[in-house]
Write a protein that holds these residues in place. Structure first.
Motif, PDB file in Angstrom:
ATOM      1  N   GLY A 241       0.850  -1.180   0.000  1.00 35.87           N
ATOM      2  CA  GLY A 241       0.000   0.000   0.000  1.00 35.87           C
ATOM      3  C   GLY A 241       0.891   1.237   0.000  1.00 35.87           C
ATOM      4  O   GLY A 241       1.947   1.248   0.632  1.00 35.87           O
ATOM      5  N   VAL A 242       0.477   2.251  -0.756  1.00 36.34           N
ATOM      6  CA  VAL A 242       1.184   3.536  -0.729  1.00 36.34           C
ATOM      7  C   VAL A 242       0.153   4.596  -0.371  1.00 36.34           C
ATOM      8  O   VAL A 242      -0.830   4.784  -1.102  1.00 36.34           O
ATOM      9  CB  VAL A 242       1.845   3.869  -2.089  1.00 36.34           C
ATOM     10  N   LEU A 243       0.362   5.243   0.757  1.00 35.02           N
ATOM     11  CA  LEU A 243      -0.577   6.268   1.206  1.00 35.02           C
ATOM     12  C   LEU A 243       0.019   7.635   0.859  1.00 35.02           C
ATOM     13  O   LEU A 243       1.179   7.917   1.179  1.00 35.02           O
ATOM     14  CB  LEU A 243      -0.798   6.142   2.720  1.00 35.02           C
ATOM     15  N   ILE A 244      -0.794   8.430   0.193  1.00 36.60           N
ATOM     16  CA  ILE A 244      -0.308   9.721  -0.308  1.00 36.60           C
ATOM     17  C   ILE A 244      -1.152  10.837   0.286  1.00 36.60           C
ATOM     18  O   ILE A 244      -2.390  10.789   0.235  1.00 36.60           O
ATOM     19  CB  ILE A 244      -0.376   9.743  -1.850  1.00 36.60           C
ATOM     20  N   GLU A 245      -0.470  11.828   0.863  1.00 39.25           N
ATOM     21  CA  GLU A 245      -1.178  12.988   1.405  1.00 39.25           C
ATOM     22  C   GLU A 245      -0.767  14.202   0.593  1.00 39.25           C
ATOM     23  O   GLU A 245       0.409  14.566   0.555  1.00 39.25           O
ATOM     24  CB  GLU A 245      -0.817  13.175   2.884  1.00 39.25           C
ATOM     25  N   ASN A 246      -1.731  14.789  -0.073  1.00 41.61           N
ATOM     26  CA  ASN A 246      -1.469  15.881  -1.010  1.00 41.61           C
ATOM     27  C   ASN A 246      -0.414  15.444  -2.015  1.00 41.61           C
ATOM     28  O   ASN A 246      -0.610  14.456  -2.695  1.00 41.61           O
ATOM     29  CB  ASN A 246      -1.098  17.160  -0.277  1.00 41.61           C
ATOM     30  N   GLU A 247       0.748  16.106  -2.066  1.00 46.63           N
ATOM     31  CA  GLU A 247       1.694  15.737  -3.124  1.00 46.63           C
ATOM     32  C   GLU A 247       2.779  14.784  -2.659  1.00 46.63           C
ATOM     33  O   GLU A 247       3.640  14.392  -3.435  1.00 46.63           O
ATOM     34  CB  GLU A 247       2.309  17.002  -3.724  1.00 46.63           C
ATOM     35  N   LYS A 248       2.726  14.375  -1.383  1.00 44.85           N
ATOM     36  CA  LYS A 248       3.824  13.560  -0.860  1.00 44.85           C
ATOM     37  C   LYS A 248       3.394  12.176  -0.391  1.00 44.85           C
ATOM     38  O   LYS A 248       2.251  11.971   0.007  1.00 44.85           O
ATOM     39  CB  LYS A 248       4.502  14.284   0.300  1.00 44.85           C
TER      40      LYS A 248
ATOM     41  N   ARG B  59       1.866  12.257 -10.773  1.00 45.97           N
ATOM     42  CA  ARG B  59       2.871  13.284 -10.485  1.00 45.97           C
ATOM     43  C   ARG B  59       2.386  14.111  -9.306  1.00 45.97           C
ATOM     44  O   ARG B  59       1.300  14.679  -9.349  1.00 45.97           O
ATOM     45  CB  ARG B  59       3.078  14.193 -11.692  1.00 45.97           C
ATOM     46  N   GLY B  60       3.173  14.116  -8.253  1.00 41.07           N
ATOM     47  CA  GLY B  60       2.821  14.900  -7.075  1.00 41.07           C
ATOM     48  C   GLY B  60       1.440  14.559  -6.541  1.00 41.07           C
ATOM     49  O   GLY B  60       0.684  15.448  -6.173  1.00 41.07           O
ATOM     50  N   GLY B  61       1.102  13.255  -6.537  1.00 42.55           N
ATOM     51  CA  GLY B  61      -0.177  12.819  -5.958  1.00 42.55           C
ATOM     52  C   GLY B  61      -1.365  12.961  -6.887  1.00 42.55           C
ATOM     53  O   GLY B  61      -2.482  12.587  -6.534  1.00 42.55           O
TER      54      GLY B  61
ATOM     55  N   ALA C 263       5.087  12.226  -4.462  1.00 43.70           N
ATOM     56  CA  ALA C 263       4.381  11.055  -5.002  1.00 43.70           C
ATOM     57  C   ALA C 263       4.408  11.088  -6.525  1.00 43.70           C
ATOM     58  O   ALA C 263       3.419  11.382  -7.192  1.00 43.70           O
ATOM     59  CB  ALA C 263       2.960  11.014  -4.474  1.00 43.70           C
ATOM     60  N   ASP C 264       5.582  10.794  -7.079  1.00 42.63           N
ATOM     61  CA  ASP C 264       5.781  10.653  -8.522  1.00 42.63           C
ATOM     62  C   ASP C 264       5.975   9.162  -8.777  1.00 42.63           C
ATOM     63  O   ASP C 264       7.013   8.602  -8.403  1.00 42.63           O
ATOM     64  CB  ASP C 264       7.036  11.410  -8.979  1.00 42.63           C
TER      65      ASP C 264
END
Ligand SMILES: [Zn+2]
Length: 446
Positions: free
Chosen positions: A50-57, A435-437, A411-412
Motif C-alpha cells: 500500500g502507498v498512502l499519499i497525502e497531497n503531493e507527498k 505526479r505529485g499525488g 508522489a511521482d
C-alpha cells in the motif's frame, strides 16, 4: 518604476495569493493498492503493498493491510493490484525545445533558433514536456537549447499549473567556446543567432559572467560544452564556471566527448560528464575518486539513429554510408565503454538526448526508446531503472525529493503491466502516471 521593486511587489502579491489558496485547500488523501512494488535501492519486488499519499507527498509505504488500516475512510483508492509500480522516470538529458525533422518547424537546430519565434518555441516546449510526462517521465533536466530562458519559463508555468508537464530543471543557455556548438554559420553574421542559444566563454571572467547571467534568467544548473569541434573551454575558464556555479548552489553538467574535454571538466571538479565518448581509464578513475557522475546518453545505440532518420527523411547514399560506418564502430566501442564505466564504479545516470521529431511516436515515447538501447549495449535492467530514478535524482541534487518510493518523497510514480526487470521495454508502455499525488494517466485494469 525600477524593475527590481516591481518584481518584488509581484512576488509579494503572488505569495499572498499562494497562501490564500493553500489555506482554502483541503487535504487530499490517496491510497494506492499495489500488486508489485519495485524497491529500486534493493533491486527487489515487494508484493501487495500500500502507498498512502497525502497531497503531493508519500506518507506511508508497506504491506497493504497495515497501510490500509491507517488510511482515512474517505481516502481515494487507486487499484494497481494488476500492475508493477516504480518511481517516476527522470530524463537527465532532455531537449524539449527542439524537434528536428521534416514535419516540424524546428527542422534542425538552426531553424529552431533562427526560424521560430521565442513564443512558438515556448509552445513546442510545452507540448513536448507534456508528452514526456504522459509517457512516465515525471522529472526532466532540460540541458540547453530552449532559447534564452524557455526552460526556466516552462518550469514556472508547470509549477503554477498553467500547463501540464514534468518537474523541469532548467539550464537556460549553454556555455560554449565563442561561436556556439553544432551550428555552421558565417562568423561575421553569426552573433545574433548564437546569442539566442549560447553564452560565449572566451576567458575566466566571461565564465563567471555567463553563470551569473543564466542565474538572472532562472537557471537551476549550468550546462557547459567543453569541446565543440576543435574549440575547447580552457581549464581556467572551466574552473571559473564551476566556482561561480557552486557558489550559488548550482551543479555543472558538461558535454564532453574528447579526452581533452573530459579531462578539463574532471580537473575543474564539475558534477557530471554528458556523453563521454572517448573517456580514458585514468579519467574514469578520477571521476570515481571525485564522485563525478557519468550521464550515459546512448539512446541511439544499435542502429536506432539511422532507422529514425530513415523514417523521417530520405538519406543520401553518402550520409547513409557514413551512419552505417559510425554504427559499426559504435557496436563494439560503446558496450566496451559501458563495461569500463561499471567496472570503474563510477556513479552513473542516463539521459535520452532525444531531439528529433520521431514519426509515429510522441516525444515521451521516443525518449523511452533509450531503455531498449541501453539493454542492447549490455546494461542490466536494474541498473537501467536505477540510472533513470534513484541515481538520476542524486545526480541532479534532488535525492530528497524524487527517485524512490519512500515516505516524505514526492508522489511521482508510474506503473507497467509486465515486469520491467524481465523486459526493460515495458518502460516504453507505461500504463499509469502519477505526479505529485495527481493521476496523469491510468490505463491499468483492476
Ligand atoms: Zn544533448
Amino acid at each position: 518604476m525600477a524593475r527590481t521593486s516591481l518584481k518584488l511587489i509581484l512576488l509579494i502579491v503572488l505569495s499572498a495569493l499562494a497562501v490564500a489558496q493553500s489555506g482554502s485547500q483541503t487535504t487530499k488523501i490517496t491510497l494506492l493498492k499495489v500488486g508489485r512494488l519495485l524497491d529500486v535501492r534493493a533491486g527487489k519486488y515487494l508484493a501487495n503493498q500500500g502507498v498512502l499519499i497525502e497531497n503531493e507527498k508519500i506518507k506511508e509505504v508497506g504491506p497493504l493491510a497495515s497501510v490500509q488500516a491507517h488510511a482515512p475512510k474517505d481516502a481515494a483508492v487507486v487499484d494497481l493490484s494488476n500492475a508493477t509500480v516504480l518511481p517516476g522516470l527522470i530524463d537527465c538529458h532532455a531537449h524539449v525545445f527542439i524537434a528536428a525533422g521534416p514535419n516540424s518547424p524546428g527542422e534542425n537546430m538552426l531553424l529552431a533558433v533562427a526560424g521560430m519565434s521565442a513564443s512558438t518555441r515556448a509552445l513546442l516546449g510545452a507540448r513536448l514536456a507534456r508528452e514526456d510526462l504522459e509517457a512516465g517521465f515525471t522529472t526532466i533536466r532540460n540541458i540547453g537549447h530552449s532559447g534564452i530562458d524557455g526552460d526556466a519559463a516552462l518550469r514556472d508555468a508547470v509549477n503554477q499549473s498553467w500547463v501540464p508537464g514534468p518537474r523541469v530543471l532548467a539550464s537556460c543557455r549553454k556555455l560554449t567556446p565563442p561561436g556556439g556548438q553544432a551550428v555552421r554559420l558565417n562568423p561575421v553574421l553569426a552573433d545574433k543567432i548564437t546569442d539566442q542559444e549560447f553564452l560565449a566563454v572566451g576567458s575566466p571572467d566571461e565564465g563567471h559572467k555567463a553563470v551569473r547571467e543564466n542565474l538572472l534568467y532562472g537557471a537551476d544548473f549550468i550546462k557547459v560544452v567543453a569541446d565543440a569541434d576543435r574549440r575547447f573551454v580552457t581549464l581556467e575558464e572551466m574552473k571559473a564556471i564551476v566556482e561561480e556555479a557552486h557558489r550559488s548552489g548550482l551543479k555543472v553538467a558538461v558535454h564532453a566527448t574528447t579526452p581533452l574535454g573530459i579531462k578539463t571538466a574532471v580537473d575543474a571538479g564539475v558534477d557530471s560528464i554528458e556523453h563521454g565518448d572517448e573517456v580514458t581509464d585514468d579519467e574514469l578513475k578520477a571521476m570515481h575518486d571525485k564522485g563525478i557522475f557519468f550521464d550515459i546518453t546512448e539512446g541511439f545505440y544499435g542502429g536506432r539513429l539511422r532507422s529514425l532518420l530513415q523514417k523521417s527523411v530520405v538519406l543520401s547514399p553518402e550520409v547513409d554510408q557514413e551512419l552505417a560506418a559510425w554504427e559499426k564502430k559504435d557496436a563494439t566501442a560503446t558496450p566496451a565503454r559501458i563495461q569500463r564505466i561499471m567496472k570503474a564504479g563510477v556513479k552513473f545516470a542516463v539521459g535520452s538526448d532525444m531531439w528529433f521529431d520521431y514519426p509515429g511516436k510522441t516525444r515521451g515515447q521516443a525518449t523511452a526508446t533509450m531503455f531498449g538501447a541501453l539493454r542492447d549495449l549490455g546494461m542490466q535492467s536494474i541498473d537501467i531503472v536505477r540510472a533513470a530514478t534513484v541515481n538520476a535524482a542524486e545526480m541532479i541534487g534532488w535525492q530528497d525529493r524524487v527517485g524512490v518510493i519512500e515516505p516524505g518523497k514526492l508522489a511521482d510514480l508510474i506503473a507497467t503491466r509486465g515486469d520491467p526487470l524481465q523486459d526493460i521495454t515495458e518502460l516504453e508502455r507505461v500504463r499509469f502516471v502519477m505526479r505529485g499525488g495527481t493521476v496523469v494517466r491510468n490505463e491499468v485494469k483492476p
